[in-house]
Design an enzyme around this catalytic site. Structure first.
Site, PDB file in Angstrom:
ATOM      1  CG  HIS A 206      -2.828 -37.661  20.904  1.00 56.08           C
ATOM      2  ND1 HIS A 206      -2.357 -36.967  20.065  1.00 56.08           N
ATOM      3  CD2 HIS A 206      -3.845 -37.927  20.573  1.00 56.08           C
ATOM      4  CE1 HIS A 206      -3.289 -37.213  18.566  1.00 56.08           C
ATOM      5  NE2 HIS A 206      -4.675 -38.085  19.521  1.00 56.08           N
TER       6      HIS A 206
ATOM      7  CG  ASP B   6      -9.371 -34.612  18.311  1.00 58.23           C
ATOM      8  OD1 ASP B   6      -9.631 -36.217  18.249  1.00 58.23           O
ATOM      9  OD2 ASP B   6      -9.078 -34.547  16.983  1.00 58.23           O
TER      10      ASP B   6
END
Length: 452
Positions: free
Chosen positions: A60, A351
């Site tokens: 994101h 991540d």
């Protein structure tokens, strides 16, 4: 005076370290430049290679902190963007993904003509974790791809004056957060908790949680005024994350808010966080504890569902292309409309998701010099049918997008088993998927407890 003595003592013990805590944006210093081949990716595909499928995993965009840290000075009411509150995507994050969508459109639709120049529902499927920031990132990404002048009123969006100009709503599919082992490696799994207890027995963990770390943690506890349980090796990442984000959004305040968090303290915390990231991903030397192969066991949970989902879809698409375009007899059926039409599958995630995937490819520490991927990082796996030797071999290529300001770069040569080649046999990736496939399925595996 006591605080000044603590600072001086800490700096004497820790040493003057090179990295400056300057709150850059985007922060190449926070997520170090990768090693390996860095040339700009050629937008053309070599003759004899037919691109048939793309799998994309992205992080994101820029967001608010997900919760308060110990000693927090920027409470939730400070974070007003994205609807307001912890963890919401910022307008910067929206822009980052809009721009990534534009890059992918240019590469795969405008230049290579692989994807249609206007949105075709059967070509694209986006899986998204059940978080506002990943959903909004996916929406921004898809707007960057297809909300453009080629869209037609009445076909792609309604003919009403109030409608945002050429905006095309595109579906984003989510999975309940408690069961999304494909998109989120941290999805609840009791066995993963048991494995972490085994990690704590390793020499790698003991080294990472040694004097260097304890001096840093004790300094932070004293500076903030909390007990030992409030800041530990396991949770100090929260200070690292919040300090990074608050430095982006409140650069004129952080020095006053947190005078104890100097450049050198930040480097210490960053180093500790890096060690923690590797251990969480099963990257360690002391890997077999109590008979358990920790890198294997950890990544069966963290990356096994993801890479097996990627390969199942890639195999399905490849089989149908071989049947429909090359006349081969195989398991693809006439009614298999999903695989016969699918071209682009994306996972809008985190991540941790990218890191888990890179870890099982054997490329995490080669692609990233430290830490986790930056906002809007993406790892794209392209699947081809290779006619260069007169046959229909199947190969893949992996490319990586570091951040909004970077181009794509080829990282296939960094993948274990690819022997430095840009294009690698699909069997290499299938072998990885087979290795990390959760025995009995992820839900069964997660409930097989370990007495650690």
């Amino acid at each position: 005076r006591v605080m000044l003595l603590l600072v001086r003592l800490f700096l004497l013990v820790g040493g003057a370290l090179a990295m400056r805590f300057e709150y850059p944006y985007p922060s190449e210093k926070r997520y170090g430049n990768a090693v390996g081949r860095k040339e700009t990716l050629d937008e053309t595909i070599p003759d004899g290679l037919d691109l048939v499928y793309i799998s994309n995993i992205w992080r994101h965009g820029d967001r608010a902190p997900t919760s308060a840290m110990v000693g927090e000075k920027a409470p939730e009411e400070y974070w007003t963007f994205g609807g307001g509150g912890w963890g919401e995507l910022s307008p910067i994050g929206m822009r980052q993904h809009f721009n990534l969508g534009k890059k992918l459109y240019d590469r795969y639709a405008a230049n290579n003509k692989f994807l249609s120049e206007t949105y075709k529902a059967k070509e694209i499927y986006v899986h998204c974790t059940d978080k506002n920031r990943t959903i909004t990132s996916a929406m921004s990404h898809l707007a960057g791809m297809y909300s453009r002048p080629k869209a037609k009123v009445g076909r792609d969006y309604p003919d009403i004056s109030e409608w945002p100009k050429v905006f095309i709503p595109i579906p984003v599919h989510t999975e309940w957060a408690g069961n999304d082992h494909i998109g989120d490696p941290a999805t609840y799994c009791p066995r993963q908790d048991d494995l972490w207890k085994l990690v704590q027995k390793t020499q790698d963990y003991k080294d990472a949680n040694g004097d260097y770390t304890q001096q840093t943690l004790q300094y932070l506890r004293a500076a903030i005024g909390v007990d030992d349980a409030s800041i530990t090796f396991e949770n100090v990442y929260k200070i690292w994350d919040n300090m990074l984000i608050e430095g982006i959004w409140f650069p004129d305040n952080v020095t006053d808010w947190y005078p104890y968090y100097t450049d050198d303290v930040n480097e210490q915390v960053t180093t500790i966080n890096d060690w923690g990231i590797d251990l969480v991903n099963g990257i360690m030397n002391d890997s077999v504890i109590d008979g358990y192969d920790l890198p294997l066991e950890i990544n069966r949970i963290r990356a096994g569902p993801l890479i097996n989902d990627i390969m199942a879809k890639a195999r399905g698409v490849l089989q149908c292309r071989l049947r429909d375009s090359y006349g081969q007899q195989n398991d693809c059926k006439d009614g298999d409309h999903f695989y016969r039409n699918l071209k682009y599958h994306a996972v809008s995630s985190h991540d941790t998701t990218i890191s888990a995937y890179l870890t099982v490819l054997g490329a995490k520490t080669k692609v990233l010099t430290r830490g986790y991927p930056w906002y809007s990082a993406a790892v794209v796996t392209e699947f081809y049918i290779d006619r260069r030797n007169g046959g229909t071999d199947q190969v893949f290529r992996v490319i990586y997008h570091d951040n909004e300001d970077s181009d794509f770069r080829v990282i296939t040569p960094l993948v274990d088993g690819c022997d430095g080649k840009d294009f690698c046999p699909v069997e290499v990736l299938q072998n990885v998927a087979d290795k990390y496939a959760p025995p009995g399925g992820i839900n069964v595996l997660c409930n097989q407890r370990i007495n650690a």
